[in-house]
Structure formats: structure tokens, C-alpha cells
Design an enzyme around this catalytic site. Structure first.
Site, short mmCIF file in Angstrom:
data_model
loop_
_atom_site.label_atom_id
_atom_site.label_comp_id
_atom_site.label_asym_id
_atom_site.label_seq_id
_atom_site.Cartn_x
_atom_site.Cartn_y
_atom_site.Cartn_z
N MET A 42 0.84 -1.19 0.00
CA MET A 42 0.00 0.00 0.00
C MET A 42 0.89 1.26 0.00
O MET A 42 1.04 1.87 -1.01
CB MET A 42 -0.94 -0.04 1.20
N CYS A 43 1.47 1.63 1.10
CA CYS A 43 2.34 2.80 1.26
C CYS A 43 1.55 4.12 1.31
O CYS A 43 0.51 4.24 0.71
CB CYS A 43 3.41 2.94 0.19
#
Lengths: 298, 230
Positions: free
Chosen positions: A1-2
Site C-alpha cells: 500500500m504505502c
């Protein structure tokens, strides 16, 4: 995701509050990236003869004052070191290549994580909130900052794999997404003598853009080229000494939202991390369109 | 009208607010709820199954009013990804813009985006109606199976790619149609249908100005001789 965050303040009075405003943004995006985090802060550039060298030591309790003494003694440079935990910024008058040579010979285990006249860099493993507290992010001052919270998907979790990535001087990039051809980009660049420090896909993107700029492209031209050359998904947030630049790939499946007021421009993966910013309800909030380059200059 | 019951997300968690809306709403007797300080939180007012009017006063995050049944939810701000995803019935209105995948997989009910909706608006919609006051981004109504998407502004690339039996109406410019989507003649029944939806959405517009997009139905059966070209 980040998660990605960025903040550029437009009024000089707000520079003292940069860290205070950007830290909750980063901490909030810990839900998108809990395993490592980093923040690049840009200041008024030091004199043309000087450089800020961002340093990281993996050794617990590394003796930075001794490092500094040795640096001054060996190179004859003047210099000032600002150290905190595993990180330090040595500001000195020395040619960049001379510094790199000295570092490689003298402290091969200390990593050079940023170089420039304006940039200061922190990145490490751990929850973003914990990293922000460890390095006192809320006390940082400056003109703009770019940060990242990482949820590793394609390469190891380590301080070196944390974003922001840097290449050249006063250029850094954070990335939400994944590139599917980082190795072909890397082979292309390595043949031109460009050295990689990790096997991370983002490093390939960062070094590609910086290489294009060294070949004479503007950052915008480099990004346009990257639309053809970089295969994969990305929201890239970049910073140079005097601007912050945002771009999403054609599919735009990695989020971003921008909030702009007369006082600041804030970028984040999610609006949630901007909700605390002053006067946010009056901000112009928008979602950046695919393959459109957004640039804000100091 | 009775005063609305206020739930403040600066003091309550999203879980607490949603549990109240799911389990305690009918006992409370409230039929109008205001949710304060949404601050971009996710999943606000998701999973409702009640005849209630909800006003979310500010910008909301992902999945707002997802799986909505019967309730009428208005977001007085922008909405994050997948607003009203899987809506079953009722109305979800966004006063600002909606991020990606608005109304994704919606089975019934009405989704109104007064501003722009970004990419993949109405992806895989299964019977809901979506009215967008502004424009929609790329791949809107991708694999849409049933229902209607009305776009008062422009449509981005690959509109209606791999569409089944849903119908799209666009008033502005269409950047490009996706695979198997085609423009068709706008008939009287279409004009009536658009007028009805615009009225329900309380958005002005002349239904005769819209273009009708629907499936060419060439993707329904695999054709080995098409060499993946449709």
C-alpha cells in the site's frame, strides 16, 4: 500500500512550523505503511561552496562526534555536524566526490543517504510515529518536506529500502505503487555507470529521472519520458531545492489528494492526514488527474 | 422537523458511530442524524439498513455509506474512494467531488455526485443509478451490468469498457469508448429516463442533449477469430 505526504509552506513565518504540521500527516499515514518511514526536509540552501551530507549508520550508538573530528582532520575541511541517533548531517566545504571517496575508505559502513545544499534526510525501519518521535520530526524547520510510510511488497524492509530515495543533489522521490520493469531500467542505467544501492523498484525510478535531468531534460521532460519507460503503478511525489512535484501514472490506481491554501500546499495519499492542517476547510482540495504533472515552486 | 441527533467523530470512533446507527438507531427514535468532524475518516455510515436521513458535515474518506439500504446520506464535502459501494437502495449524495470507484458494484438506489467523479465511477454496477453533475474519469462503468450512469460533464478514456446491460448517458465530450461500448440513438424512452433521474438528483439539464452509450454485445461470446481485437 504505502503512504506519501508532502508539505510546502508559502509564507516564511510558517517555516518554523513545518515539522509540527507535517509530522501528524506522516503519523496518520502509518496505517498505509507501518514498517518503515522517512522524511526529507528542505532548507534555505547553504552557500554554493558548501554541501549537506545526509548520513546513516546501522551501528547502534555510533560515535558521530568522533566521525566528525576524523573528517575534519583527514580532509582539512571545515564542517558542522548535526547528529541524532542513527542519522547525521555533515555540512562542509568539500567536493562531493572527495567526500564519497573519504567515506568509502574511512567509514565503509556509513551510508550517504542525501547530498545537496538544501536537503536533510531521515529514514529508518519502524512505525512512522515512532520514527517521527525518534528523530524529533516535529521540531524540524524548513521550506518543504516530503515523506513516506512504507508497506514493503517487492523488496526487503531495511533503512536503505525506506523512502525517500535520492539521486544526484537536492532531488528526492517517494513512491506509492510498484514498478514492474525496475531491473531493465537498472541494467540500462548501470551500463552508463550509474551505481545502485538497493534492489528496490523506486530507486530505479528515482535514478532514471535524475539521469534524464543530467542529460539535459527538465524534470517535466524526464517525467514525460518516464510515462513510456517506467512500467507499473505510481504516484510519485518529488522535491528539489525549490519545488515539490506530483504525478500519477495513467491508471491512477494509487491515490493522492492535494489541499492548497494561500499558506501551504499539502499532498497526501488520503485526506484524513490533512484534516488537522490550519484552515483546511477553506482549502482548495482536489484529486490530481492521471499523467498530469503538478508542480509548486517556493 | 425534530432537531437532528448529532454524532461527533472528534469524540467518537467510526466504529462507535456505526454501531449506534446499526443497533441503537430505532430505539433512539431519531430519524435525522448529523455526523460532525468526519475529517476524511473511512467507512462512515457504512452498512446502514434504516429509514434515516444522515448529513455528514465535511469531507469523508473511503467506503462512505457503503452497502447502503434505505437510508438517505448526504456528504457535505468530498468523498474518498468507493463512496456508496455496493449500495442496495436509498440515496447517497456527495456535494463535492468523489474519488475513484464511486457507486462500485451498486445493486439499487441512487448515487448523486454533484461535482466530478474520478476514474472507475460505477465500475461493475449491478442495478443502481448514478448521476454525476460534473465529469467522470477513465474506465467509468467498466463491466457495468445493470443500471444507469448519467454524466452531465465529460467522460474520460475507455468509457463503458466491457459493459453488459447498463446504460450510460453523457452530455459532454467523451474522450474514448472502451471495448464493446458503442454510441446508440437517443430515443424518447431514454429522454424520459434521463429527465426522471436528473429530477431525482435535483440537477438541471436538458435530457435531449445527452448521448446514449450501451453494449455492442460482441464480447458476450468468445470469438477465437477476433484475435483479442474488439
Amino acid at each position: 500500500m504505502c503512504g506519501i505526504v508532502g508539505l510546502l509552506v508559502k509564507r516564511d513565518e510558517l517555516r518554523d512550523q513545518l515539522g509540527q504540521l507535517v509530522t501528524p500527516m506522516l503519523d496518520c499515514m502509518g496505517t498505509r505503511g507501518p514498517d518503515s518511514a522517512g522524511l526529507a526536509v528542505f532548507h534555505e540552501p547553504v552557500a554554493e561552496s558548501h554541501r549537506r551530507f545526509g548520513l546513516f549508520s546501522p551501528q547502534f550508538g555510533f560515535d558521530w562526534p568522533q566521525f566528525h573530528q576524523r573528517f575534519v582532520r583527514d580532509t582539512g575541511s571545515d564542517g558542522v555536524i548535526r547528529c541524532i541517533d542513527s542519522h547525521a548531517t555533515e555540512t562542509a566545504t568539500i567536493a562531493v566526490n572527495d567526500f564519497k571517496e573519504w567515506l568509502k575508505d574511512t567509514y565503509p559502513n556509513v551510508h550517504l543517504i542525501s547530498v545537496g545544499r538544501a536537503i536533510e534526510m531521515y529514514k529508518d525501519e519502524g512505525h512512522p510515529g515512532e520514527i517521527a518521535a525518534r528523530f524529533h520530526f516535529s521540531e524540524l524547520t524548513g521550506t518543504h518536506a516530503v515523506g513516506h510510510t512504507r508497506m514493503a511488497t517487492e523488496s526487503a524492509i531495511s533503512p536503505a529500502h525506506a523512502h525517500p530515495y535520492t539521486a544526484g543533489e537536492d532531488f528526492c522521490l517517494v513512491h506509492n505503487g510498484s514498478l514492474s520493469n525496475p531491473y531493465s531500467i537498472r541494467r540500462k542505467l548501470e551500463r552508463r555507470g550509474i551505481v545502485f544501492e538497493t534492489d528496490n523498484d523506486t530507486e530505479a525510478g528515482c535514478r532514471f529521472l535524475e539521469w534524464r535531468m543530467r542529460e539535459g531534460d527538465t524534470l517535466e521532460q524526464a517525467i514525460e519520458t518516464s510515462f513510456d519507460e517506467l512500467d507499473g503503478f505510481f504516484t510519485f511525489l518529488m522535491a528539489t531545492d525549490d519545488r515539490m512535484v506530483l504525478v500519477r501514472d495513467a491508471f491512477a490506481c494509487k491515490p493522492a489528494v492535494v489541499a492548497e491554501t494561500d499558506d501551504y500546499v499539502a499532498v497526501s495519499s488520503e485526506f484524513r492526514s490533512l484534516a488537522h492542517l490550519p484552515n483546511i476547510n477553506a482549502a482548495n482540495v482536489f484529486e490530481p488527474a492521471p499523467e498530469q504533472i503538478y508542480s509548486w515552486t517556493l | 422537523m425534530a432537531r437532528a441527533l448529532q454524532l461527533d467523530l472528534a469524540k467518537l470512533s467510526v466504529r462507535e458511530v456505526n454501531q449506534f446507527l446499526h443497533d441503537e438507531l430505532s430505539a433512539s427514535g431519531a430519524d435525522r442524524i448529523e455526523i460532525l468532524n468526519p475529517d476524511g475518516n473511512h467507512s462512515i455510515a457504512a452498512g446502514l439498513d434504516a429509514d434515516v436521513v444522515i448529513d455528514i458535515l465535511g469531507h469523508a474518506g473511503y467506503f462512505t455509506a457503503g452497502m447502503n439500504k434505505r437510508a438517505s446520506v448526504t456528504i457535505h464535502g468530498n468523498a474518498g474512494w468507493s463512496v456508496a459501494e455496493n449500495i442496495m437502495s436509498g440515496v447517497v449524495r456527495v456535494k463535492g467531488f468523489a474519488s475513484e470507484s464511486a457507486g462500485a458494484s451498486g445493486h439499487g438506489g441512487l448515487v448523486i455526485i454533484e461535482g466530478d467523479a474520478s476514474s472507475r465511477c460505477g465500475i461493475s454496477m449491478k442495478g443502481c443509478d448514478i448521476v454525476v453533475g460534473g465529469s467522470v474519469g477513465h474506465f467509468s462503468a467498466f463491466m457495468a451490468q445493470a443500471g444507469t450512469l448519467v454524466v452531465c460533464g465529460d467522460a474520460g478514456p475507455n468509457l463503458g469498457d466491457s459493459i453488459y446491460e447498463a446504460t450510460i448517458y453523457v452530455r459532454g465530450k467523451i474522450h474514448s469508448l472502451g471495448a464493446d461500448a458503442q454510441e446508440e440513438e437517443l430515443k424518447g424512452t431514454d429522454v424520459e429516463h434521463i429527465s426522471h433521474l436528473l429530477a431525482a438528483a435535483e440537477i438541471d439539464g436538458d435530457a435531449r442533449e445527452f448521448k446514449r452509450i450501451a453494449s455492442a454485445r460482441k464480447l458476450y461470446h468468445w470469438n477465437a477469430e477476433a484475435h483479442q481485437e474488439y
